[in-house]
Design a protein around this motif. Structure first.
Motif, PDB file in Angstrom:
ATOM      1  N   GLU A 163       0.949  -1.001   0.285  1.00 61.14           N
ATOM      2  CA  GLU A 163      -0.031   0.230  -0.189  1.00 61.14           C
ATOM      3  C   GLU A 163       0.774   1.331   0.178  1.00 61.14           C
ATOM      4  OE1 GLU A 163      -2.310  -0.309   2.940  1.00 61.14           O
ATOM      5  OE2 GLU A 163      -3.873  -1.900   2.488  1.00 61.14           O
ATOM      6  N   TYR A 164       1.900   0.845   0.524  1.00 64.53           N
ATOM      7  CA  TYR A 164       2.893   2.590   0.619  1.00 64.53           C
ATOM      8  C   TYR A 164       3.087   2.567  -0.707  1.00 64.53           C
ATOM      9  CZ  TYR A 164       6.398   5.683   2.804  1.00 64.53           C
ATOM     10  OH  TYR A 164       7.090   6.528   2.909  1.00 64.53           O
ATOM     11  N   ILE A 165       4.181   1.562  -1.485  1.00 64.04           N
ATOM     12  CA  ILE A 165       4.677   1.702  -2.452  1.00 64.04           C
ATOM     13  C   ILE A 165       3.456   2.450  -3.359  1.00 64.04           C
ATOM     14  CG2 ILE A 165       5.735   0.956  -4.712  1.00 64.04           C
ATOM     15  CD1 ILE A 165       6.768  -1.275  -2.648  1.00 64.04           C
ATOM     16  N   ILE A 178      12.785  -1.051  -5.477  1.00 66.76           N
ATOM     17  CA  ILE A 178      12.836  -2.017  -4.793  1.00 66.76           C
ATOM     18  C   ILE A 178      13.941  -3.048  -5.618  1.00 66.76           C
ATOM     19  CG2 ILE A 178      10.607  -1.704  -3.563  1.00 66.76           C
ATOM     20  CD1 ILE A 178       9.595  -4.138  -5.638  1.00 66.76           C
ATOM     21  N   ALA A 179      14.955  -4.451  -5.585  1.00 77.89           N
ATOM     22  CA  ALA A 179      15.407  -5.265  -5.559  1.00 77.89           C
ATOM     23  C   ALA A 179      14.779  -6.227  -6.456  1.00 77.89           C
ATOM     24  CB  ALA A 179      16.240  -5.585  -4.762  1.00 77.89           C
ATOM     25  N   GLN A 180      15.109  -6.844  -7.327  1.00 81.46           N
ATOM     26  CA  GLN A 180      14.221  -8.803  -7.821  1.00 81.46           C
ATOM     27  C   GLN A 180      13.833  -9.400  -6.408  1.00 81.46           C
ATOM     28  OE1 GLN A 180      17.708  -9.893 -10.322  1.00 81.46           O
ATOM     29  NE2 GLN A 180      15.699 -10.202 -11.063  1.00 81.46           N
ATOM     30  N   ARG A 181      14.919  -9.278  -5.616  1.00 81.40           N
ATOM     31  CA  ARG A 181      15.122 -10.053  -5.111  1.00 81.40           C
ATOM     32  C   ARG A 181      14.873  -9.407  -3.579  1.00 81.40           C
ATOM     33  NH1 ARG A 181      19.162 -14.985  -4.518  1.00 81.40           N
ATOM     34  NH2 ARG A 181      19.172 -14.043  -2.732  1.00 81.40           N
ATOM     35  N   GLU A 182      14.931 -10.560  -2.121  1.00 79.54           N
ATOM     36  CA  GLU A 182      15.115 -10.547  -0.844  1.00 79.54           C
ATOM     37  C   GLU A 182      16.505 -10.802  -0.948  1.00 79.54           C
ATOM     38  OE1 GLU A 182      15.030 -11.833   3.530  1.00 79.54           O
ATOM     39  OE2 GLU A 182      12.837 -12.121   1.831  1.00 79.54           O
ATOM     40  N   GLY A 183      17.027  -9.509  -0.375  1.00 78.31           N
ATOM     41  CA  GLY A 183      18.796  -9.831  -0.254  1.00 78.31           C
ATOM     42  C   GLY A 183      19.597 -10.025  -1.615  1.00 78.31           C
ATOM     43  N   LYS A 198       4.113 -10.637  -6.035  1.00 77.00           N
ATOM     44  CA  LYS A 198       3.126 -10.764  -5.417  1.00 77.00           C
ATOM     45  C   LYS A 198       2.406  -9.613  -4.290  1.00 77.00           C
ATOM     46  CE  LYS A 198       2.726 -15.209  -4.556  1.00 77.00           C
ATOM     47  NZ  LYS A 198       2.669 -16.537  -4.240  1.00 77.00           N
ATOM     48  N   MET A 199       4.058  -8.935  -3.228  1.00 74.87           N
ATOM     49  CA  MET A 199       3.548  -8.250  -2.195  1.00 74.87           C
ATOM     50  C   MET A 199       2.824  -6.930  -3.085  1.00 74.87           C
ATOM     51  SD  MET A 199       5.183  -5.432  -2.009  1.00 74.87           S
ATOM     52  CE  MET A 199       7.214  -5.701  -2.191  1.00 74.87           C
ATOM     53  N   LEU A 200       3.621  -6.418  -4.252  1.00 75.55           N
ATOM     54  CA  LEU A 200       3.499  -5.321  -4.865  1.00 75.55           C
ATOM     55  C   LEU A 200       1.875  -5.270  -5.942  1.00 75.55           C
ATOM     56  CD1 LEU A 200       6.424  -5.281  -7.591  1.00 75.55           C
ATOM     57  CD2 LEU A 200       5.456  -3.801  -6.010  1.00 75.55           C
ATOM     58  N   ALA A 201       1.232  -6.155  -5.851  1.00 73.82           N
ATOM     59  CA  ALA A 201       0.360  -6.727  -5.939  1.00 73.82           C
ATOM     60  C   ALA A 201      -1.075  -6.482  -5.043  1.00 73.82           C
ATOM     61  CB  ALA A 201      -0.054  -8.055  -6.829  1.00 73.82           C
ATOM     62  N   MET A 202      -0.865  -7.234  -3.283  1.00 74.46           N
ATOM     63  CA  MET A 202      -1.414  -6.781  -2.687  1.00 74.46           C
ATOM     64  C   MET A 202      -2.231  -5.716  -2.952  1.00 74.46           C
ATOM     65  SD  MET A 202       0.925  -7.827   0.516  1.00 74.46           S
ATOM     66  CE  MET A 202       0.793 -10.427   1.284  1.00 74.46           C
ATOM     67  N   PHE A 213      -0.369  -3.652 -12.705  1.00 78.20           N
ATOM     68  CA  PHE A 213       0.962  -3.633 -12.898  1.00 78.20           C
ATOM     69  C   PHE A 213       1.199  -2.605 -14.146  1.00 78.20           C
ATOM     70  CE2 PHE A 213       2.829  -7.953 -11.737  1.00 78.20           C
ATOM     71  CZ  PHE A 213       3.377  -7.673 -10.400  1.00 78.20           C
ATOM     72  N   LYS A 214       0.667  -2.716 -15.003  1.00 77.49           N
ATOM     73  CA  LYS A 214       0.600  -1.583 -16.179  1.00 77.49           C
ATOM     74  C   LYS A 214       0.577   0.053 -15.351  1.00 77.49           C
ATOM     75  CE  LYS A 214      -1.611  -2.742 -20.284  1.00 77.49           C
ATOM     76  NZ  LYS A 214      -2.120  -1.825 -21.245  1.00 77.49           N
ATOM     77  N   THR A 215      -0.411  -0.370 -14.064  1.00 81.34           N
ATOM     78  CA  THR A 215      -0.251   1.004 -13.576  1.00 81.34           C
ATOM     79  C   THR A 215       1.152   1.604 -13.001  1.00 81.34           C
ATOM     80  OG1 THR A 215      -0.913   0.950 -11.144  1.00 81.34           O
ATOM     81  CG2 THR A 215      -2.996   1.453 -13.009  1.00 81.34           C
TER      82      THR A 215
END
Length: 380
Positions: A163-165, A178-183, A198-202, A213-215
């Motif tokens: 939601e913050y992003i 953001i990085a493409q992966r954690e770490g 998945k996180m972005l899509a929430m 994702f287009k937006t």
């Protein structure tokens, strides 16, 4: 925006107090001493009093720090693709991740110098436990990714971050990194984790995954260092994974890695901004109904862009040839470049440790191997 208070960066009206609060920290003295060598500390402390926004701090101080890092520890930064971006448009930059501090710092320097919107950037809260680093991160528009939470809390934290992003991109018109992966990638294999997408899509709400994702206007970015200044520091973790052992970081390991990344020799650096992911999302919507399949397909597009646009420096070809005991790519480097790389290898890895040598070489060679695989893939 109170629900974001635990993770957000400083509001502009908080900047001056936060900056003055850490201005006498020995680490700030070291940072400003590096940035403005020979300048009396009274000078920059006095200038801090006039800093009242993140933008002021980044323009007047941090941009100079990054330029000094490039001058002292690299042979220059080149870029491609950023000139195609619109100066008024916020983007979601997703890049491969090699260095804790530099990846996002370099992208922001390039955005600044191209007159583009600079990013708010994700950083693991485990990396900024020291008060100075925590405040410095928030003064640089970093927001915190909460690590090591129990599963239920992790889900809630991911929802808030999503939601913050969304808030940053769509309401504050602020670009995000953001990085493409954690770490960080330790082995040179750059791959997008579906969990990140998945996180972005929430925050998609009523929109379909592909429409949402287009937006976001996702721009994959490839970051290519000729020498990885933290290459040998990544070995213990890789070897622990090889032996199926748990790897436990020492208390100051992340901080020492940050310092090594900033001050260590990188030689040449290249940043390549790929195309905004747009019409491909329409194709994915038509091709896949299953959400997980859609996420996989988006991850693949990001991966293909990052791998294809990755700059293959001579070190990648040298490492491949040494790893496979061949001269296949001898025309891609000079004998001097090869000897310099071998010297680096011998200085950083015990010659009697064959496994460490193999992992070290693979770390450098894998971007080349992945690019070859990507080019050999037949179009679907």
């Amino acid at each position: 925006m109170s629900k974001f208070d635990e993770i957000r960066f400083f509001y502009d009206n908080e900047v001056n107090e936060a900056l003055l609060g850490i201005s006498r920290d020995p680490m700030m003295n070291a940072l400003m001493g590096f940035t403005f060598p020979g300048t009396d500390k009274k000078v920059w402390r006095e200038q801090f009093k006039n800093i009242h926004s993140v933008s002021d701090f980044q323009h007047d101080f941090i941009a100079h720090t990054i330029r000094q890092i490039l001058a002292k520890s690299s042979e220059g930064l080149t870029t491609l693709g950023f000139d195609k971006l619109d100066k008024q448009t916020p983007y979601l930059f997703i890049s491969n991740h090699r260095d804790i501090v530099l990846d996002t710092s370099l992208i922001n320097l390039v955005l600044l110098e191209n007159g583009l919107i600079m990013t708010a950037s994700a950083i693991g809260d485990n990396l900024v436990k020291k008060t100075f680093l925590h405040d410095l991160a928030k003064l640089n528009r970093n927001f915190l990714v909460q690590r090591g939470l129990p599963l239920r809390e992790q889900l809630k934290s991911s929802q808030i971050m999503s939601e913050y992003i969304d808030e940053l991109l769509h309401h504050e018109k602020r670009s995000v990194w953001i990085a493409q992966r954690e770490g960080r990638t330790k082995d040179g294999n750059d791959a997008t984790q579906q969990g990140v997408l998945k996180m972005l899509a929430m925050a998609a709400g009523d929109l379909s995954l592909t429409d949402y994702f287009k937006t976001l206007r996702i721009v994959p970015v490839s970051i290519s260092y000729e020498y990885d200044p933290t290459d040998s520091l990544k070995m213990p973790q890789l070897l622990a994974k090889h032996r199926d052992e748990e790897y436990v970081k020492s208390e100051d390991e992340d901080f020492m890695t940050m310092l090594s990344g900033v001050l260590g020799q990188k030689k040449r650096i290249h940043l390549h901004a790929g195309n905004v992911i747009d019409t491909e999302l329409d194709d994915i919507a038509v091709k896949f109904e299953n959400k997980n399949k859609q996420l996989q397909a988006v991850a693949q597009i990001i991966d293909d862009s990052i791998i294809q646009n990755y700059k293959l420096w001579p070190t990648k070809y040298i490492a491949y040839d040494l790893l496979h005991n061949t001269g296949t790519y001898a025309d891609q480097y000079t004998e001097q470049e090869k000897q310099l790389f071998i010297r680096r290898l011998e200085m950083r890895i015990d010659p009697s440790d064959a496994l460490s040598r193999e992992y070290f070489l693979a770390m450098y060679a894998n971007p080349l191997i992945n690019k070859i695989k990507s080019e050999q893939k037949s179009p679907e």
